[in-house]
Design an enzyme around this catalytic site. Structure first.
Site, PDB file in Angstrom:
ATOM      1  N   ALA A 126      -1.984  -3.836 -14.831  1.00  0.00           N
ATOM      2  CA  ALA A 126      -2.648  -4.389 -13.772  1.00  0.00           C
ATOM      3  C   ALA A 126      -2.813  -3.251 -12.446  1.00  0.00           C
ATOM      4  O   ALA A 126      -3.621  -3.146 -11.615  1.00  0.00           O
ATOM      5  CB  ALA A 126      -1.617  -5.227 -13.085  1.00  0.00           C
ATOM      6  N   LEU A 158     -15.075   0.046  14.905  1.00  0.00           N
ATOM      7  CA  LEU A 158     -15.698  -0.975  15.510  1.00  0.00           C
ATOM      8  C   LEU A 158     -15.231  -1.400  16.693  1.00  0.00           C
ATOM      9  O   LEU A 158     -15.683  -2.622  17.527  1.00  0.00           O
ATOM     10  CB  LEU A 158     -15.534  -2.163  14.519  1.00  0.00           C
ATOM     11  CG  LEU A 158     -16.675  -2.327  13.321  1.00  0.00           C
ATOM     12  CD1 LEU A 158     -16.725  -1.080  12.458  1.00  0.00           C
ATOM     13  CD2 LEU A 158     -16.282  -3.531  12.686  1.00  0.00           C
ATOM     14  N   GLY A 159     -14.142  -0.756  17.532  1.00  0.00           N
ATOM     15  CA  GLY A 159     -13.563  -1.016  18.598  1.00  0.00           C
ATOM     16  C   GLY A 159     -13.131  -2.331  18.703  1.00  0.00           C
ATOM     17  O   GLY A 159     -12.327  -2.914  17.765  1.00  0.00           O
ATOM     18  N   GLU A 206       2.930  -4.530  -7.424  1.00  0.00           N
ATOM     19  CA  GLU A 206       2.926  -3.748  -8.638  1.00  0.00           C
ATOM     20  C   GLU A 206       3.326  -2.509  -8.252  1.00  0.00           C
ATOM     21  O   GLU A 206       2.813  -1.405  -9.180  1.00  0.00           O
ATOM     22  CB  GLU A 206       1.292  -3.506  -9.028  1.00  0.00           C
ATOM     23  CG  GLU A 206       0.502  -4.834  -9.115  1.00  0.00           C
ATOM     24  CD  GLU A 206       0.948  -6.030 -10.044  1.00  0.00           C
ATOM     25  OE1 GLU A 206       1.928  -5.514 -10.748  1.00  0.00           O
ATOM     26  OE2 GLU A 206       0.285  -7.042  -9.871  1.00  0.00           O
TER      27      GLU A 206
END
Length: 403
Positions: free
Chosen positions: A260, A356-357, A381
């Site tokens: 995994a 992106l502010g 995990e």
């Protein structure tokens, strides 16, 4: 003025490229792997992206519907052979995980738990009868599996698990509980690990068995497009053939975790790539002080550093995938991949949010959703600290666990 000096001075614009095109990394892949990646990317585009923001907001995803669709294209247990599984390469499986997690970490978790934990445990350690009974329908997405190892008081230390299995005639009786189990509330079957007089053993447990109950864990701030639960085992009686015959000792469940973790090495890159794509798109269209913010040096420095780390993580994942396909991949090498790639992915997500502010916290954009999801990926995990200790043990020959 030469092209080189023009480029350095910013006078000549060049066409934008995708972050993973920076080093022409596609050239390292065979055509078959690129085709598999394209199929998964298209599925994510049509089936996940239009809906995942709402799934995250309401804290619920259509897990069973997704499982059937993923099974239809061979995503479930795709790196396993036989029993309806696709038998794809480890690299192809990794690329699929990358595309799935570019959609959402919870969606990739569904596939990872189904294929690399529940199905792999049965495929690797089960009897032929168990494989025939469970694997074909799990590969098709008709049955959903989960993997019960983590307990409320035993996360990083599974050797101290409290769940017990005792013999009663020819039967086994299981008692205990498991916590933070992905897919548990919707699962048809669980692979449960319990302590016995013979050491840790694994059992295939139908969730409809009397004494088995599953409770959905609510109010999560991360992996909200994933079903997570607690499993309670109250004197669950199982026939002798529920035992995974060749899974003896803690090494068995840990080998499943290695499977995994390998998918996570690739998957985290998908979340990071999606954040970086979003940040570049936003920065090239968002104007401040009369120009796109992508044209400012500080923004480009952030984008460049993130792109470099993404390339490095991809090359690491590809190297591990090729080791896996050669049959030489070692657990501590997977720890290197998970430690590095998840750590870098979450840093990329947070950095993209700054570009992106204020819009970085909006559900209209995927960046903060990815960042929140990666908080779980950072922990499950094996925490970063556990992987540091695994690597440290290999470097020094000394185990620091529990000290």
């Amino acid at each position: 003025m030469s092209e080189r000096s023009a480029g350095m001075s910013g006078q000549t614009d060049r066409a934008r490229i995708s972050p993973l095109e920076l080093l022409d990394l596609d050239g390292l892949l065979p055509e078959e792997d690129r085709q598999i990646r394209a199929v998964v990317a298209e599925l994510v585009t049509t089936r996940v992206r239009p809906h995942v923001a709402r799934w995250y907001e309401i804290g619920q995803a259509p897990v069973r519907e997704l499982a059937v669709e993923f099974g239809r294209v061979g995503l479930l247990g795709m790196h396993l052979t036989g029993y309806g599984c696709a038998g794809a390469s480890a690299v192809a499986y990794g690329l699929a995980c990358l595309e799935l997690e570019a959609g959402d970490s919870g969606v990739r978790s569904l596939v990872s738990v189904q294929g690399s934990l529940a199905m792999y445990a049965i495929w690797r350690y089960g009897s032929e009868e168990q494989k025939q009974q469970w694997l074909p329908r799990m590969a098709a997405g008709e049955l959903i599996g989960c993997f019960g190892l983590t307990e409320p008081d035993h996360g990083s230390d599974p050797a101290s698990m409290a769940t017990r299995a005792r013999r009663d005639g020819t039967d086994w009786v299981l008692s205990g509980g498991k916590m933070w189990i992905t897919n548990a509330p919707v699962a048809d079957v669980a692979v449960i690990w319990a302590r016995t007089d013979e050491g840790v053993r694994g059992f295939v447990v139908p969730m409809a068995t009397p004494g088995v109950t599953a409770r959905e864990i609510r109010h999560k701030m991360s992996l909200r497009a994933s079903s997570t639960g607690e499993i309670v085992l109250d004197d669950v009686r199982l026939p002798a053939d529920a035992l995974l015959p060749t899974a003896t000792g803690l090494k068995a469940p840990l080998s499943c975790l290695t499977e995994a973790r390998y998918g996570i090495v690739w998957g985290a890159l998908g979340a990071a790539r999606d954040c970086l794509h979003t940040a570049i798109d936003y920065a090239t269209s968002r104007e401040q002080f009369g120009r796109p913010i992508a044209g400012f040096q500080l923004t480009q420095a952030k984008l460049a550093d993130m792109a470099v780390e993404l390339q490095k993580g991809y090359l690491l994942a590809l190297h591990l995938g090729r080791l896996a396909d050669a049959g030489t991949l070692r657990p501590e090498q997977v720890s290197v991949g998970k430690l590095n790639n998840v750590r870098e992915a979450i840093d990329i997500a947070r950095q993209c949010r700054t570009i992106l502010g204020a819009n970085g916290i909006s559900g209209e954009y995927p960046v903060l959703r990815h960042a929140n999801n990666l908080e779980s990926v950072l922990t499950y995990e094996g925490t970063s600290e556990i992987h540091q200790l695994v690597i440290g043990q290999r470097l020094t020959g000394l185990a620091a666990f529990g000290g």
